[in-house]
Design a protein around this motif. Structure first.
Motif, short mmCIF file in Angstrom:
data_model
loop_
_atom_site.label_atom_id
_atom_site.label_comp_id
_atom_site.label_asym_id
_atom_site.label_seq_id
_atom_site.Cartn_x
_atom_site.Cartn_y
_atom_site.Cartn_z
N LYS A 1 -10.83 5.24 -25.17
CA LYS A 1 -11.59 5.76 -24.04
C LYS A 1 -10.98 7.06 -23.53
CE LYS A 1 -13.35 1.34 -22.33
NZ LYS A 1 -13.41 0.43 -21.15
N ARG A 2 -11.83 7.89 -22.95
CA ARG A 2 -11.41 9.12 -22.29
C ARG A 2 -12.23 9.31 -21.03
NH1 ARG A 2 -8.35 12.82 -25.13
NH2 ARG A 2 -9.12 14.41 -23.71
N GLU A 3 -11.76 10.18 -20.16
CA GLU A 3 -12.49 10.49 -18.94
C GLU A 3 -13.50 11.61 -19.14
OE1 GLU A 3 -12.30 8.81 -16.09
OE2 GLU A 3 -10.89 7.44 -17.07
N ASP A 4 -13.27 12.44 -20.17
CA ASP A 4 -14.09 13.63 -20.36
C ASP A 4 -15.10 13.43 -21.48
OD1 ASP A 4 -12.21 13.46 -22.35
OD2 ASP A 4 -11.61 15.57 -22.28
N ILE A 5 -15.90 14.45 -21.71
CA ILE A 5 -16.80 14.52 -22.86
C ILE A 5 -16.21 15.54 -23.83
CG2 ILE A 5 -19.12 15.11 -23.66
CD1 ILE A 5 -20.13 14.41 -20.85
N LEU A 6 -16.09 15.15 -25.09
CA LEU A 6 -15.57 16.04 -26.12
C LEU A 6 -16.73 16.52 -26.98
CD1 LEU A 6 -12.36 14.05 -27.13
CD2 LEU A 6 -12.53 16.01 -25.59
N PHE A 7 -16.88 17.85 -27.08
CA PHE A 7 -18.03 18.43 -27.75
C PHE A 7 -17.76 18.84 -29.20
CE2 PHE A 7 -18.65 19.39 -23.22
CZ PHE A 7 -19.90 18.84 -23.03
N CYS A 8 -16.50 19.07 -29.55
CA CYS A 8 -16.21 19.64 -30.86
C CYS A 8 -14.83 19.20 -31.32
CB CYS A 8 -16.30 21.16 -30.83
SG CYS A 8 -15.38 21.93 -29.48
N LEU A 9 -14.62 19.25 -32.63
CA LEU A 9 -13.39 18.75 -33.22
C LEU A 9 -12.98 19.65 -34.36
CD1 LEU A 9 -11.31 16.35 -33.44
CD2 LEU A 9 -12.89 15.35 -35.10
#
Length: 330
Positions: free
Chosen positions: A10-18
């Motif tokens: 889980k994370r608090e943020d939104i990740l858009f790219c890797l």
């Protein structure tokens, strides 16, 4: 071929790219930072990179440097060995949606909501081409978006795709337009109640032999307040412009956000979601789904490891990892 979920966090943020840079996985976040991602349990991780003023929507490694783009319209160049920002330039007049690199890492391409694609020298950061050809408005007169781009395996063609389902193919040497392709079903406009649109092409992927271009989005949406269309992929022959295949999922709804070919082009792996997430494995020859597991989050972007036996994905408030299990019958 099947995928087995082996890890989720889980994370608090939104990740858009890797993006993988040497031995470190990095992801662009809704908190305006670039975060090292602990897919492995190794520690310590380097500190987050600070240099954007809004969502970080794209990361790409090229010419020994990391490049990032975001809604702040910036194209940033990073020296990760020193952990510092090398250069920053205002690259577009509106939100930047995506960045990619040519296979030889000599060129970068960015696309933004100013409806322009720009090609950059990955060694100097200088602008090479400004590609204009996408409509600046939808057929109904509203603002549109330019979502994604992809280089062909030989680096000679750049594909760009927008909200209304148009794909443009560009000659990367001359900067001239080669062909227009259309996937109009991936764009839905409600002209009765909401007077707004949804959808658009969100991902592009050339086959390794360059004979096909996979185009990802979703099908017609009944309620434009949600991502309720069937996950959809169309294939085109880049040389003739003819559609060569079509897939709409009966299992998953939402956008196809990212795609990668696997095993030399025999399979296409796709990921995306709406409020829920998914992965898909499709046969490149039959254009049929082999495996369509749920994902623990809306998948924004994923990468395969060098051995192509792992999938690493980022998205809404989670990261996840799958193992790829081959099946001789598929």
């Amino acid at each position: 071929m099947e995928f087995k979920l082996v890890k989720e966090k889980k994370r608090e943020d939104i990740l858009f790219c890797l993006q993988r840079f040497e031995d470190t996985w990095l992801a662009g976040s809704s908190d305006h930072s670039i975060h090292p991602i602990p897919f492995s349990d190794e520690s310590p991780l380097p500190s987050a990179l600070q240099g954007h003023q809004s969502y970080v929507t794209g990361l790409k490694s090229a010419a020994g440097r990391l490049w990032s783009v975001g809604y702040d319209r910036l194209l940033n160049e990073w020296d990760l060995e020193k952990g510092r920002l090398v250069s920053s330039r205002l690259a577009h007049r509106k939100w930047i949606r995506h960045i990619t690199a040519s296979p030889d890492e000599t060129q970068l391409a960015t696309v933004g909501d100013d409806m322009v694609a720009r090609v950059w020298n990955a060694r100097t950061g200088q602008l090479i081409h400004e590609l204009q050809g996408h409509a600046h408005q939808t057929p109904q007169g509203f603002s549109t978006m330019l979502y994604t781009c992809a280089f062909s395996p030989d680096g000679k063609t750049l594909a760009t795709a927008d909200r209304i389902g148009e794909i443009l193919l560009w000659d990367t040497h001359s900067g001239t337009l080669k062909r227009r392709l259309h996937a109009p079903i991936m764009y839905t406009f409600d002209d009765v109640q909401r007077l707004r649109s949804i959808g658009g092409i969100r991902s592009l992927c050339f086959s390794p032999d360059q004979n096909e271009l996979a185009v990802g989005g979703m099908g017609h949406v009944g309620n434009v307040d949600g991502l309720g269309g069937k996950a959809r992929i169309e294939w085109f022959n880049p040389s003739t412009g003819q559609q060569t295949g079509l897939f709409e999922s009966d299992t998953h709804q939402g956008l196809i956000e990212d795609m990668h070919y696997h095993q030399g082009g025999s399979h296409l792996i796709a990921g995306g979601g709406n409020n829920k997430g998914f992965l898909m494995c499709l046969s490149a020859s039959s254009k049929k789904a082999i495996h369509e597991p749920k994902a623990p989050m809306h998948v924004h972007q994923f990468q395969l490891n060098d051995e192509q036996n792992r999938i690493f994905a980022v998205g809404h408030q989670k990261i996840a990892e799958w193992s790829i299990q081959s099946n001789q019958t598929t």
